[in-house]
Design an enzyme around this catalytic site. Structure first.
Site, mmCIF file in Angstrom:
data_model
loop_
_atom_site.group_PDB
_atom_site.id
_atom_site.type_symbol
_atom_site.label_atom_id
_atom_site.label_comp_id
_atom_site.label_asym_id
_atom_site.label_seq_id
_atom_site.Cartn_x
_atom_site.Cartn_y
_atom_site.Cartn_z
ATOM 1 C CB SER A 18 31.058 -26.203 8.393
ATOM 2 O OG SER A 18 30.960 -24.879 8.810
ATOM 3 C CB ILE A 19 33.841 -29.344 4.838
ATOM 4 C CG1 ILE A 19 33.641 -28.695 3.456
ATOM 5 C CG2 ILE A 19 34.423 -30.739 4.706
ATOM 6 C CD1 ILE A 19 34.917 -28.483 2.657
ATOM 7 C CG ASP A 64 41.753 -18.453 18.383
ATOM 8 O OD1 ASP A 64 42.438 -18.961 17.478
ATOM 9 O OD2 ASP A 64 41.607 -17.228 18.526
ATOM 10 C CB ALA A 95 44.214 -16.649 3.852
ATOM 11 C CE1 TYR A 155 41.513 -22.048 -1.759
ATOM 12 C CE2 TYR A 155 43.626 -23.161 -1.992
ATOM 13 C CZ TYR A 155 42.416 -23.025 -1.362
ATOM 14 O OH TYR A 155 42.093 -23.859 -0.318
ATOM 15 C CE LYS A 162 43.156 -25.639 2.466
ATOM 16 N NZ LYS A 162 42.804 -25.940 3.863
ATOM 17 C CG LEU A 194 31.184 -18.026 7.085
ATOM 18 C CD1 LEU A 194 29.832 -17.524 6.584
ATOM 19 C CD2 LEU A 194 31.100 -18.283 8.592
ATOM 20 C CB ALA A 195 36.229 -20.926 4.715
HETATM 21 P P1 NAP Z 1 33.907 -22.966 7.133
HETATM 22 O O1 NAP Z 1 32.586 -23.564 7.335
HETATM 23 O O2 NAP Z 1 34.003 -21.481 7.130
HETATM 24 O O3 NAP Z 1 34.942 -23.593 8.149
HETATM 25 C C1 NAP Z 1 36.199 -23.011 8.440
HETATM 26 C C2 NAP Z 1 36.380 -23.150 9.919
HETATM 27 O O4 NAP Z 1 37.674 -22.701 10.324
HETATM 28 C C3 NAP Z 1 35.369 -22.293 10.669
HETATM 29 O O5 NAP Z 1 34.690 -23.104 11.608
HETATM 30 C C4 NAP Z 1 36.258 -21.260 11.346
HETATM 31 O O6 NAP Z 1 35.720 -20.814 12.562
HETATM 32 C C5 NAP Z 1 37.494 -22.091 11.584
HETATM 33 N N1 NAP Z 1 38.603 -21.270 12.015
HETATM 34 C C6 NAP Z 1 39.175 -20.206 11.401
HETATM 35 N N2 NAP Z 1 40.153 -19.686 12.170
HETATM 36 C C7 NAP Z 1 40.191 -20.450 13.304
HETATM 37 C C8 NAP Z 1 40.972 -20.412 14.472
HETATM 38 N N3 NAP Z 1 41.927 -19.494 14.707
HETATM 39 N N4 NAP Z 1 40.749 -21.357 15.428
HETATM 40 C C9 NAP Z 1 39.781 -22.278 15.281
HETATM 41 N N5 NAP Z 1 38.999 -22.346 14.189
HETATM 42 C C10 NAP Z 1 39.201 -21.445 13.217
HETATM 43 O O7 NAP Z 1 34.500 -23.404 5.700
HETATM 44 P P2 NAP Z 1 34.834 -24.834 5.059
HETATM 45 O O8 NAP Z 1 34.822 -24.601 3.605
HETATM 46 O O9 NAP Z 1 33.988 -25.899 5.649
HETATM 47 O O10 NAP Z 1 36.359 -25.024 5.480
HETATM 48 C C11 NAP Z 1 36.860 -26.152 6.179
HETATM 49 C C12 NAP Z 1 38.163 -26.624 5.578
HETATM 50 O O11 NAP Z 1 37.915 -27.143 4.282
HETATM 51 C C13 NAP Z 1 39.215 -25.528 5.398
HETATM 52 O O12 NAP Z 1 40.484 -26.062 5.674
HETATM 53 C C14 NAP Z 1 39.107 -25.209 3.914
HETATM 54 O O13 NAP Z 1 40.290 -24.640 3.388
HETATM 55 C C15 NAP Z 1 38.866 -26.609 3.388
HETATM 56 N N6 NAP Z 1 38.340 -26.697 2.020
HETATM 57 C C16 NAP Z 1 37.237 -25.985 1.662
HETATM 58 C C17 NAP Z 1 36.755 -26.080 0.368
HETATM 59 C C18 NAP Z 1 35.555 -25.274 -0.077
HETATM 60 O O14 NAP Z 1 35.403 -25.066 -1.271
HETATM 61 N N7 NAP Z 1 34.696 -24.845 0.806
HETATM 62 C C19 NAP Z 1 37.383 -26.920 -0.571
HETATM 63 C C20 NAP Z 1 38.506 -27.641 -0.156
HETATM 64 C C21 NAP Z 1 38.976 -27.530 1.140
HETATM 65 P P3 NAP Z 1 34.757 -19.514 12.551
HETATM 66 O O15 NAP Z 1 33.788 -19.619 11.430
HETATM 67 O O16 NAP Z 1 34.126 -19.600 13.871
HETATM 68 O O17 NAP Z 1 35.666 -18.348 12.319
#
Ligand code: NAP
Length: 275
Positions: A18-19, A64, A95, A155, A162, A194-195
């Site tokens: 995760s970021i 949550d 989403a 996306y 976003k 994961l996301a």
């Molecule tokens: P990630 O590890 O899957 O993190 C996403 C987090 O959001 C998870 O911890 C997830 O929890 C949490 N989440 C989802 N629904 C929720 C809810 N109702 N309440 C509380 N937490 C909730 O993925 P990530 O890529 O690091 O994403 C973090 C952020 O970075 C997001 O905003 C994403 O859009 C952004 N981002 C990602 C990328 C990329 O390429 N990965 C690029 C730019 C921006 P659970 O896993 O426990 O469901």
């Protein structure tokens, strides 16, 4: 150390990819005290070893963000265990699958509403509800992506979320500026998390970005983590309402670099192999 004496809460660690984990690590390395949250009991166990590593096993809270009362309970727990806090990391997005591939015009109202609620409104709600325990030199950070500025295949719904998130950062920054609270976003390049796995053809996105960014690479959670730490630290005390790109420079490109073969025939650099 840059974050000595700073305390904050980090929402959005799902695992070590995760970021938010990258940001938490960077903050800890610079002396910050952190609290982290998990979505529900299913994730509590998963996060326990990470909490141990970040030395916050006693500050691991459920939240949550779709449940407003959980944000209030989080504030009360933070108040009791940490007193005042200096930073918040909102690294959360969601989403439904239908919003991350296929025809954009087919998206349902339910999918639209749930992504806006979890990916955008939660930032406003967290900022408002946690404000009473925030110091007067506090910093809030959220995560965005270039798909909120320009069209990116698949996306879809998250792009619209976003775009709204980035304007939310600016309006919140103005509003909370009078309370001494800064609000910024990092627009990160694509990272396999994961996301991200939910986005159609994500591996193509990774290849395209590394091939066409000035630095010819994809960013890591450590790079985003360090930039995030800067935005949470006093080093960035004059910065608010900013969308800071940490994307190997991809966003500055108006056209992919063209290369020419020995016969002067142009072709587009693809995955680095053609270089
Ligand atoms: P990630 O590890 O899957 O993190 C996403 C987090 O959001 C998870 O911890 C997830 O929890 C949490 N989440 C989802 N629904 C929720 C809810 N109702 N309440 C509380 N937490 C909730 O993925 P990530 O890529 O690091 O994403 C973090 C952020 O970075 C997001 O905003 C994403 O859009 C952004 N981002 C990602 C990328 C990329 O390429 N990965 C690029 C730019 C921006 P659970 O896993 O426990 O469901």
């Amino acid at each position: 150390m840059l974050m000595n004496g700073k305390k904050g809460v980090i929402l959005g660690i799902a695992n070590k990819k995760s970021i938010a984990y990258g940001i938490a690590k960077a903050c800890r390395e610079q002396g910050a005290e952190v609290a982290i949250t998990f979505l529900n009991e299913r994730f509590e166990k998963k996060l326990a070893p990470i909490a141990e590593e970040l030395e916050c096993s006693d500050k691991l809270y459920p939240c949550d963000v779709s449940q407003p009362e959980e944000i209030v309970v989080l504030r009360e727990s933070l108040k009791e265990d940490m007193g005042e806090i200096d930073f918040i990391v909102h690294s959360i997005a969601f989403a439904p699958k239908e919003g991350l591939s296929g025809r954009f015009s087919d998206v349902s109202k339910e999918a639209f509403n749930v992504s806006m609620d979890i990916s955008v409104y939660s930032l406003i709600e967290i900022a408002r509800e946690l404000k009473p325990i925030m110091s007067n030199k506090a910093s809030i950070l959220t995560l965005s992506y270039y798909g909120g500025v320009k069209y990116i295949p698949n996306y879809n719904l998250m792009g619209v979320a976003k775009a709204t998130l980035e304007m939310t950062v600016k309006y919140l920054a103005e509003d909370l500026g009078k309370d001494g609270i800064r609000v910024n976003a990092i627009s990160a390049g694509p990272i396999k998390t994961l996301a991200a796995a939910g986005i159609g053809d994500f591996s193509f996105m990774l290849k395209w970005n590394s091939a066409h960014s000035p630095l010819k690479e994809n960013v890591t959670i450590n790079q985003v983590g360090n930039s995030g730490m800067y935005l949470l630290s006093d080093l960035s005390s004059g910065v608010t309402g900013e969308i800071h790109y940490v994307d190997a420079g991809y966003n500055i490109m108006g056209m992919p670099a063209v290369e020419f073969d020995d016969n002067g025939k142009p072709h587009i650099a693809w995955n680095g192999e053609t270089k």
